[in-house]
Design a protein around this motif. Sequence first.
Motif, PDB file in Angstrom:
ATOM      1  N   PRO A   8       0.807  -1.225   0.000  1.00 26.04           N
ATOM      2  CA  PRO A   8       0.000   0.000   0.000  1.00 26.04           C
ATOM      3  C   PRO A   8       0.842   1.279   0.000  1.00 26.04           C
ATOM      4  O   PRO A   8       0.441   2.287  -0.589  1.00 26.04           O
ATOM      5  CB  PRO A   8      -0.836  -0.115   1.284  1.00 26.04           C
ATOM      6  CG  PRO A   8      -0.933  -1.590   1.530  1.00 26.04           C
ATOM      7  CD  PRO A   8       0.411  -2.134   1.106  1.00 26.04           C
ATOM      8  N   CYS A  27      -0.356  -7.754  -2.869  1.00 33.83           N
ATOM      9  CA  CYS A  27      -0.292  -7.230  -1.494  1.00 33.83           C
ATOM     10  C   CYS A  27      -0.500  -8.317  -0.431  1.00 33.83           C
ATOM     11  O   CYS A  27      -1.382  -9.158  -0.542  1.00 33.83           O
ATOM     12  CB  CYS A  27      -1.335  -6.124  -1.319  1.00 33.83           C
ATOM     13  SG  CYS A  27      -1.210  -5.302   0.288  1.00 33.83           S
ATOM     14  N   ALA A  29      -0.224  -7.091   3.061  1.00 38.41           N
ATOM     15  CA  ALA A  29       0.018  -6.171   4.179  1.00 38.41           C
ATOM     16  C   ALA A  29      -0.798  -6.485   5.434  1.00 38.41           C
ATOM     17  O   ALA A  29      -0.434  -6.029   6.522  1.00 38.41           O
ATOM     18  CB  ALA A  29      -0.257  -4.732   3.735  1.00 38.41           C
ATOM     19  N   CYS A  30      -1.904  -7.217   5.302  1.00 35.25           N
ATOM     20  CA  CYS A  30      -2.773  -7.474   6.463  1.00 35.25           C
ATOM     21  C   CYS A  30      -2.694  -8.958   6.835  1.00 35.25           C
ATOM     22  O   CYS A  30      -3.337  -9.786   6.168  1.00 35.25           O
ATOM     23  CB  CYS A  30      -4.218  -7.104   6.143  1.00 35.25           C
ATOM     24  SG  CYS A  30      -4.460  -5.403   5.606  1.00 35.25           S
ATOM     25  N   LEU A  33      -6.019 -11.012   7.105  1.00 36.33           N
ATOM     26  CA  LEU A  33      -6.751 -11.207   5.856  1.00 36.33           C
ATOM     27  C   LEU A  33      -5.999 -12.128   4.904  1.00 36.33           C
ATOM     28  O   LEU A  33      -6.614 -12.926   4.192  1.00 36.33           O
ATOM     29  CB  LEU A  33      -7.025  -9.855   5.188  1.00 36.33           C
ATOM     30  CG  LEU A  33      -7.856  -8.872   6.003  1.00 36.33           C
ATOM     31  CD1 LEU A  33      -8.251  -7.674   5.148  1.00 36.33           C
ATOM     32  CD2 LEU A  33      -9.094  -9.540   6.590  1.00 36.33           C
ATOM     33  N   ALA A  57      -5.399 -10.744  -3.026  1.00 41.92           N
ATOM     34  CA  ALA A  57      -6.146  -9.488  -3.076  1.00 41.92           C
ATOM     35  C   ALA A  57      -6.742  -9.319  -4.471  1.00 41.92           C
ATOM     36  O   ALA A  57      -6.127  -9.696  -5.471  1.00 41.92           O
ATOM     37  CB  ALA A  57      -5.221  -8.317  -2.747  1.00 41.92           C
ATOM     38  N   VAL A 129     -11.672  -2.371   0.671  1.00 41.42           N
ATOM     39  CA  VAL A 129     -10.818  -3.450   1.198  1.00 41.42           C
ATOM     40  C   VAL A 129     -10.730  -4.511   0.103  1.00 41.42           C
ATOM     41  O   VAL A 129     -11.752  -4.998  -0.371  1.00 41.42           O
ATOM     42  CB  VAL A 129     -11.413  -4.045   2.490  1.00 41.42           C
ATOM     43  CG1 VAL A 129     -10.585  -5.230   2.976  1.00 41.42           C
ATOM     44  CG2 VAL A 129     -11.492  -2.972   3.574  1.00 41.42           C
ATOM     45  N   HIS A 130      -9.525  -4.875  -0.279  1.00 44.64           N
ATOM     46  CA  HIS A 130      -9.347  -5.727  -1.458  1.00 44.64           C
ATOM     47  C   HIS A 130      -9.184  -7.209  -1.138  1.00 44.64           C
ATOM     48  O   HIS A 130      -8.989  -7.998  -2.071  1.00 44.64           O
ATOM     49  CB  HIS A 130      -8.150  -5.246  -2.272  1.00 44.64           C
ATOM     50  CG  HIS A 130      -8.426  -4.006  -3.072  1.00 44.64           C
ATOM     51  ND1 HIS A 130      -9.030  -4.028  -4.312  1.00 44.64           N
ATOM     52  CD2 HIS A 130      -8.215  -2.692  -2.792  1.00 44.64           C
ATOM     53  CE1 HIS A 130      -9.156  -2.796  -4.769  1.00 44.64           C
ATOM     54  NE2 HIS A 130      -8.677  -1.962  -3.869  1.00 44.64           N
ATOM     55  N   CYS A 131      -9.249  -7.586   0.126  1.00 42.94           N
ATOM     56  CA  CYS A 131      -9.153  -9.006   0.485  1.00 42.94           C
ATOM     57  C   CYS A 131     -10.416  -9.438   1.211  1.00 42.94           C
ATOM     58  O   CYS A 131     -10.993  -8.663   1.994  1.00 42.94           O
ATOM     59  CB  CYS A 131      -7.961  -9.266   1.394  1.00 42.94           C
ATOM     60  SG  CYS A 131      -6.394  -9.035   0.553  1.00 42.94           S
ATOM     61  N   CYS A 146      -5.542  -0.453   3.688  1.00 43.92           N
ATOM     62  CA  CYS A 146      -5.865  -0.617   2.267  1.00 43.92           C
ATOM     63  C   CYS A 146      -6.199   0.715   1.588  1.00 43.92           C
ATOM     64  O   CYS A 146      -6.225   0.781   0.349  1.00 43.92           O
ATOM     65  CB  CYS A 146      -7.036  -1.590   2.126  1.00 43.92           C
ATOM     66  SG  CYS A 146      -7.055  -2.509   0.576  1.00 43.92           S
TER      67      CYS A 146
HETATM   68  S1  SF4 Z   1      -6.862  -5.686   2.515  1.00 39.51           S
HETATM   69 FE1  SF4 Z   1      -5.700  -4.313   1.154  1.00 39.51          FE
HETATM   70  S2  SF4 Z   1      -3.893  -3.720   2.355  1.00 39.51           S
HETATM   71 FE2  SF4 Z   1      -4.754  -5.556   3.341  1.00 39.51          FE
HETATM   72  S3  SF4 Z   1      -3.652  -7.314   2.423  1.00 39.51           S
HETATM   73 FE3  SF4 Z   1      -5.514  -6.987   1.207  1.00 39.51          FE
HETATM   74  S4  SF4 Z   1      -4.903  -5.615  -0.470  1.00 39.51           S
HETATM   75 FE4  SF4 Z   1      -3.303  -5.510   1.107  1.00 39.51          FE
END
Ligand code: SF4
Length: 249
Positions: A8, A27, A29-30, A33, A57, A129-131, A146
């Motif tokens: 991100p 990604c 990052a979380c 998720l 993601a 939110v992409h996941c 995100c």
């Molecule tokens: S929710 Fe967004 S920031 Fe978190 S892992 Fe998925 S793509 Fe990455």
Amino acid sequence: MTDPTRAPSAARSAGTLGDLDALVGSCRACPRLVAWREEVAANPRASFAGQTYWGRAVPGFGPADARILVVGLAPAAHGANRTGRMFTGDRSGDVLFAALHRAGLASQPHAVSADDGLTLSGIRITAPVHCAPPANKPTPGERDTCAPFLQRELELVHPQVAMVLGAFGWQALLASLAASGWSIPRPRPKFGHGAEAVVSRVDPDTGGRSELILLGCYHVSQQNTFTGTLTPDMLDAVIGRAKALVGLP
Ligand code: SF4
């Protein structure tokens, strides 16, 4: 190559929508998720047994010149998390894409897989939110992590209208916009079917001002469509309003 756990923070440097979509797809990052999306992918529903889930993601879907951005909340565990394309492969998507096709914004009424030939024109679909999150509930921290992706997507696409599906998506979008420096009216606009609100942002580098009209729509979930809370006519009316706001015939 960008560290996937810090993707991100690289969103701002994505020069094209293709670059941004690739960054989103990489990604990690979380941690919560990432663990959930991969656990779901490793344990398909019986009806999808034998399929290879995307399990990553999910980037936005649609052209870079879209004037309307459809904003959900997050990918569905066995929908977009399986197919790799927003709202593709689940009952919500069936309702949404059929309506977009009726409106002349989708090339076909069905969306079953990422290679089914579907194209969109004038409209793009994304999420704050992409996941896929457990119980469809991302945490505020995950949403804020995100947010740079959504902000960069808005900069690259410059939509005039965000058609927001459901109260959770509405709240998440407002929070993501606030985290990205957008001015949100006070009191915060409330979600409703057909609700409209305008948010704005001054680019800190260029001084340029952007405006975005938020347009609320009940979510295309089975819970709403099976009960008649959201009928095809109601969905068509909101899409028609979005088209009118951006000057599409
Ligand atoms: S929710 Fe967004 S920031 Fe978190 S892992 Fe998925 S793509 Fe990455």
